[in-house]
Design a protein around this motif. Structure first.
Motif, PDB file in Angstrom:
ATOM      1  N   ILE A 199       0.966  -1.360   0.053  1.00  0.00           N
ATOM      2  CA  ILE A 199      -0.033   0.079   0.046  1.00  0.00           C
ATOM      3  C   ILE A 199       0.864   1.069  -0.024  1.00  0.00           C
ATOM      4  O   ILE A 199       0.771   1.984  -1.051  1.00  0.00           O
ATOM      5  N   TYR A 200       1.715   1.489   0.947  1.00  0.00           N
ATOM      6  CA  TYR A 200       2.516   2.643   1.119  1.00  0.00           C
ATOM      7  C   TYR A 200       3.947   2.560   0.414  1.00  0.00           C
ATOM      8  O   TYR A 200       4.624   3.559   0.431  1.00  0.00           O
ATOM      9  N   ARG A 201       4.404   1.338   0.213  1.00  0.00           N
ATOM     10  CA  ARG A 201       5.660   1.045  -0.216  1.00  0.00           C
ATOM     11  C   ARG A 201       6.819   1.630   0.637  1.00  0.00           C
ATOM     12  O   ARG A 201       7.776   2.133   0.224  1.00  0.00           O
ATOM     13  N   LEU A 260       0.955  -8.917  13.566  1.00  0.00           N
ATOM     14  CA  LEU A 260       0.372 -10.215  13.303  1.00  0.00           C
ATOM     15  C   LEU A 260      -0.119 -11.148  14.211  1.00  0.00           C
ATOM     16  O   LEU A 260       0.408 -11.501  15.241  1.00  0.00           O
ATOM     17  N   LYS A 261      -1.589 -11.516  14.033  1.00  0.00           N
ATOM     18  CA  LYS A 261      -2.138 -12.451  15.114  1.00  0.00           C
ATOM     19  C   LYS A 261      -2.590 -13.694  14.101  1.00  0.00           C
ATOM     20  O   LYS A 261      -3.439 -13.640  13.487  1.00  0.00           O
ATOM     21  N   HIS A 262      -1.999 -14.794  14.585  1.00  0.00           N
ATOM     22  CA  HIS A 262      -2.451 -16.049  13.858  1.00  0.00           C
ATOM     23  C   HIS A 262      -2.252 -15.912  12.309  1.00  0.00           C
ATOM     24  O   HIS A 262      -3.166 -16.427  11.705  1.00  0.00           O
ATOM     25  N   GLY A 263      -1.235 -15.106  11.807  1.00  0.00           N
ATOM     26  CA  GLY A 263      -1.147 -15.219  10.280  1.00  0.00           C
ATOM     27  C   GLY A 263      -2.143 -14.248   9.663  1.00  0.00           C
ATOM     28  O   GLY A 263      -2.179 -14.269   8.349  1.00  0.00           O
ATOM     29  N   LYS A 264      -2.896 -13.384  10.257  1.00  0.00           N
ATOM     30  CA  LYS A 264      -3.821 -12.668   9.503  1.00  0.00           C
ATOM     31  C   LYS A 264      -3.157 -11.133   8.985  1.00  0.00           C
ATOM     32  O   LYS A 264      -3.558 -10.223   9.881  1.00  0.00           O
ATOM     33  N   LYS A 265      -2.657 -11.261   8.017  1.00  0.00           N
ATOM     34  CA  LYS A 265      -1.991  -9.808   7.562  1.00  0.00           C
ATOM     35  C   LYS A 265      -2.825  -8.878   7.188  1.00  0.00           C
ATOM     36  O   LYS A 265      -2.686  -7.700   7.455  1.00  0.00           O
ATOM     37  N   SER A 266      -3.956  -9.347   6.519  1.00  0.00           N
ATOM     38  CA  SER A 266      -4.968  -8.315   6.146  1.00  0.00           C
ATOM     39  C   SER A 266      -5.501  -7.567   7.405  1.00  0.00           C
ATOM     40  O   SER A 266      -5.674  -6.289   7.397  1.00  0.00           O
ATOM     41  N   LEU A 267      -5.901  -8.346   8.533  1.00  0.00           N
ATOM     42  CA  LEU A 267      -6.207  -7.750   9.961  1.00  0.00           C
ATOM     43  C   LEU A 267      -5.262  -6.768  10.252  1.00  0.00           C
ATOM     44  O   LEU A 267      -5.687  -5.568  10.794  1.00  0.00           O
ATOM     45  N   ALA A 268      -4.037  -7.216  10.373  1.00  0.00           N
ATOM     46  CA  ALA A 268      -3.075  -6.168  10.825  1.00  0.00           C
ATOM     47  C   ALA A 268      -2.895  -4.976  10.009  1.00  0.00           C
ATOM     48  O   ALA A 268      -2.610  -3.877  10.485  1.00  0.00           O
ATOM     49  N   PHE A 269      -2.928  -5.164   8.658  1.00  0.00           N
ATOM     50  CA  PHE A 269      -3.027  -3.809   7.676  1.00  0.00           C
ATOM     51  C   PHE A 269      -3.971  -2.901   8.277  1.00  0.00           C
ATOM     52  O   PHE A 269      -3.967  -1.670   8.153  1.00  0.00           O
ATOM     53  N   ILE A 270      -5.193  -3.483   8.553  1.00  0.00           N
ATOM     54  CA  ILE A 270      -6.533  -2.658   8.873  1.00  0.00           C
ATOM     55  C   ILE A 270      -6.049  -1.848  10.289  1.00  0.00           C
ATOM     56  O   ILE A 270      -6.336  -0.819  10.366  1.00  0.00           O
ATOM     57  N   LEU A 271      -5.580  -2.740  11.109  1.00  0.00           N
ATOM     58  CA  LEU A 271      -5.101  -2.063  12.460  1.00  0.00           C
ATOM     59  C   LEU A 271      -4.080  -1.053  12.270  1.00  0.00           C
ATOM     60  O   LEU A 271      -4.098   0.049  12.923  1.00  0.00           O
ATOM     61  N   VAL A 272      -3.198  -1.118  11.257  1.00  0.00           N
ATOM     62  CA  VAL A 272      -2.102  -0.046  11.227  1.00  0.00           C
ATOM     63  C   VAL A 272      -2.909   1.067  10.576  1.00  0.00           C
ATOM     64  O   VAL A 272      -2.578   2.497  10.727  1.00  0.00           O
ATOM     65  N   ILE A 273      -3.594   0.863   9.539  1.00  0.00           N
ATOM     66  CA  ILE A 273      -4.250   2.081   8.868  1.00  0.00           C
ATOM     67  C   ILE A 273      -5.416   2.836   9.600  1.00  0.00           C
ATOM     68  O   ILE A 273      -5.731   3.224  10.335  1.00  0.00           O
TER      69      ILE A 273
END
Length: 44
Positions: A17-19, A31-44
């Motif tokens: 997303i941000y490069r 990361l929680k249990h390999g859910k990278k998409s959830l981690a990206f939502i938490l950061v954004i």
């Protein structure tokens, strides 16, 4: 003395997303249990 060679230093890849490498490193720490998409939502 060991026969193995020294390990190569790995560089962190940039996030899609941000490069930015720091954002990707932060997401990987969250990361929680390999859910990278959830981690990206938490950061954004």
């Amino acid at each position: 003395m060991s026969r193995r060679g020294t390990a190569e230093e790995k560089t962190a890849k940039s996030d899609p997303i941000y490069r930015n490498r720091l954002v990707n490193m932060l997401v990987n720490r969250i990361l929680k249990h390999g859910k990278k998409s959830l981690a990206f939502i938490l950061v954004i």
